[in-house]
Write a protein that holds these residues in place. Sequence first.
Motif, PDB file in Angstrom:
ATOM      1  N   ARG A  36     -12.610 -16.027 -47.816  1.00  0.00           N
ATOM      2  CA  ARG A  36     -12.600 -15.556 -49.211  1.00  0.00           C
ATOM      3  C   ARG A  36     -11.194 -15.515 -49.799  1.00  0.00           C
ATOM      4  O   ARG A  36     -11.012 -15.647 -50.999  1.00  0.00           O
ATOM      5  CB  ARG A  36     -13.238 -14.178 -49.311  1.00  0.00           C
ATOM      6  N   ARG A  37     -10.200 -15.360 -48.950  1.00  0.00           N
ATOM      7  CA  ARG A  37      -8.806 -15.292 -49.406  1.00  0.00           C
ATOM      8  C   ARG A  37      -8.056 -16.601 -49.252  1.00  0.00           C
ATOM      9  O   ARG A  37      -6.886 -16.696 -49.579  1.00  0.00           O
ATOM     10  CB  ARG A  37      -8.093 -14.168 -48.663  1.00  0.00           C
ATOM     11  N   GLY A  38      -8.744 -17.612 -48.733  1.00  0.00           N
ATOM     12  CA  GLY A  38      -8.103 -18.904 -48.531  1.00  0.00           C
ATOM     13  C   GLY A  38      -7.158 -18.924 -47.344  1.00  0.00           C
ATOM     14  O   GLY A  38      -6.280 -19.778 -47.257  1.00  0.00           O
ATOM     15  N   TRP A  39      -7.332 -17.998 -46.422  1.00  0.00           N
ATOM     16  CA  TRP A  39      -6.501 -17.910 -45.217  1.00  0.00           C
ATOM     17  C   TRP A  39      -7.247 -18.526 -44.041  1.00  0.00           C
ATOM     18  O   TRP A  39      -8.470 -18.569 -44.017  1.00  0.00           O
ATOM     19  CB  TRP A  39      -6.172 -16.465 -44.874  1.00  0.00           C
ATOM     20  N   THR A  40      -6.493 -18.959 -43.046  1.00  0.00           N
ATOM     21  CA  THR A  40      -7.112 -19.455 -41.816  1.00  0.00           C
ATOM     22  C   THR A  40      -6.770 -18.577 -40.619  1.00  0.00           C
ATOM     23  O   THR A  40      -7.402 -18.694 -39.573  1.00  0.00           O
ATOM     24  CB  THR A  40      -6.687 -20.903 -41.514  1.00  0.00           C
ATOM     25  N   LEU A  41      -5.773 -17.712 -40.775  1.00  0.00           N
ATOM     26  CA  LEU A  41      -5.360 -16.836 -39.680  1.00  0.00           C
ATOM     27  C   LEU A  41      -4.553 -15.671 -40.214  1.00  0.00           C
ATOM     28  O   LEU A  41      -4.162 -15.647 -41.376  1.00  0.00           O
ATOM     29  CB  LEU A  41      -4.552 -17.617 -38.630  1.00  0.00           C
ATOM     30  N   LEU A  42      -4.329 -14.707 -39.350  1.00  0.00           N
ATOM     31  CA  LEU A  42      -3.442 -13.585 -39.657  1.00  0.00           C
ATOM     32  C   LEU A  42      -2.262 -13.650 -38.701  1.00  0.00           C
ATOM     33  O   LEU A  42      -2.408 -14.047 -37.548  1.00  0.00           O
ATOM     34  CB  LEU A  42      -4.166 -12.248 -39.474  1.00  0.00           C
ATOM     35  N   ARG A  43      -1.097 -13.264 -39.201  1.00  0.00           N
ATOM     36  CA  ARG A  43       0.101 -13.208 -38.353  1.00  0.00           C
ATOM     37  C   ARG A  43       0.638 -11.793 -38.382  1.00  0.00           C
ATOM     38  O   ARG A  43       0.634 -11.139 -39.428  1.00  0.00           O
ATOM     39  CB  ARG A  43       1.168 -14.155 -38.878  1.00  0.00           C
ATOM     40  N   GLU A  44       1.093 -11.325 -37.231  1.00  0.00           N
ATOM     41  CA  GLU A  44       1.686  -9.995 -37.190  1.00  0.00           C
ATOM     42  C   GLU A  44       2.888  -9.962 -38.124  1.00  0.00           C
ATOM     43  O   GLU A  44       3.727 -10.851 -38.089  1.00  0.00           O
ATOM     44  CB  GLU A  44       2.125  -9.628 -35.776  1.00  0.00           C
ATOM     45  N   TYR A  45       2.938  -8.944 -38.964  1.00  0.00           N
ATOM     46  CA  TYR A  45       4.062  -8.790 -39.863  1.00  0.00           C
ATOM     47  C   TYR A  45       5.303  -8.481 -39.030  1.00  0.00           C
ATOM     48  O   TYR A  45       5.259  -7.652 -38.137  1.00  0.00           O
ATOM     49  CB  TYR A  45       3.787  -7.680 -40.881  1.00  0.00           C
TER      50      TYR A  45
END
Length: 71
Positions: A36-45
Amino acid sequence: MFTGMTIKLYMFENDEVRTEDKTFYTEEDFRDFLSRRGWTLLREYSGYRIADTLDDLRPGVIYEGMRSLGD
């Protein structure tokens, strides 16, 4: 019984920076959220560890959404 994985999301919206708590209960919840956000992954900030599956997430860690380089 799995009670979900709660993480913090670091987001930039309308020139504002904010964090939001988000809980995922299934892999499908996680995939839908990214899509929904157009992301494929999350990265640790402030880190290099990535999460592209629910099993990769760590509780209480702050993440930011990203697109993979191949997309």
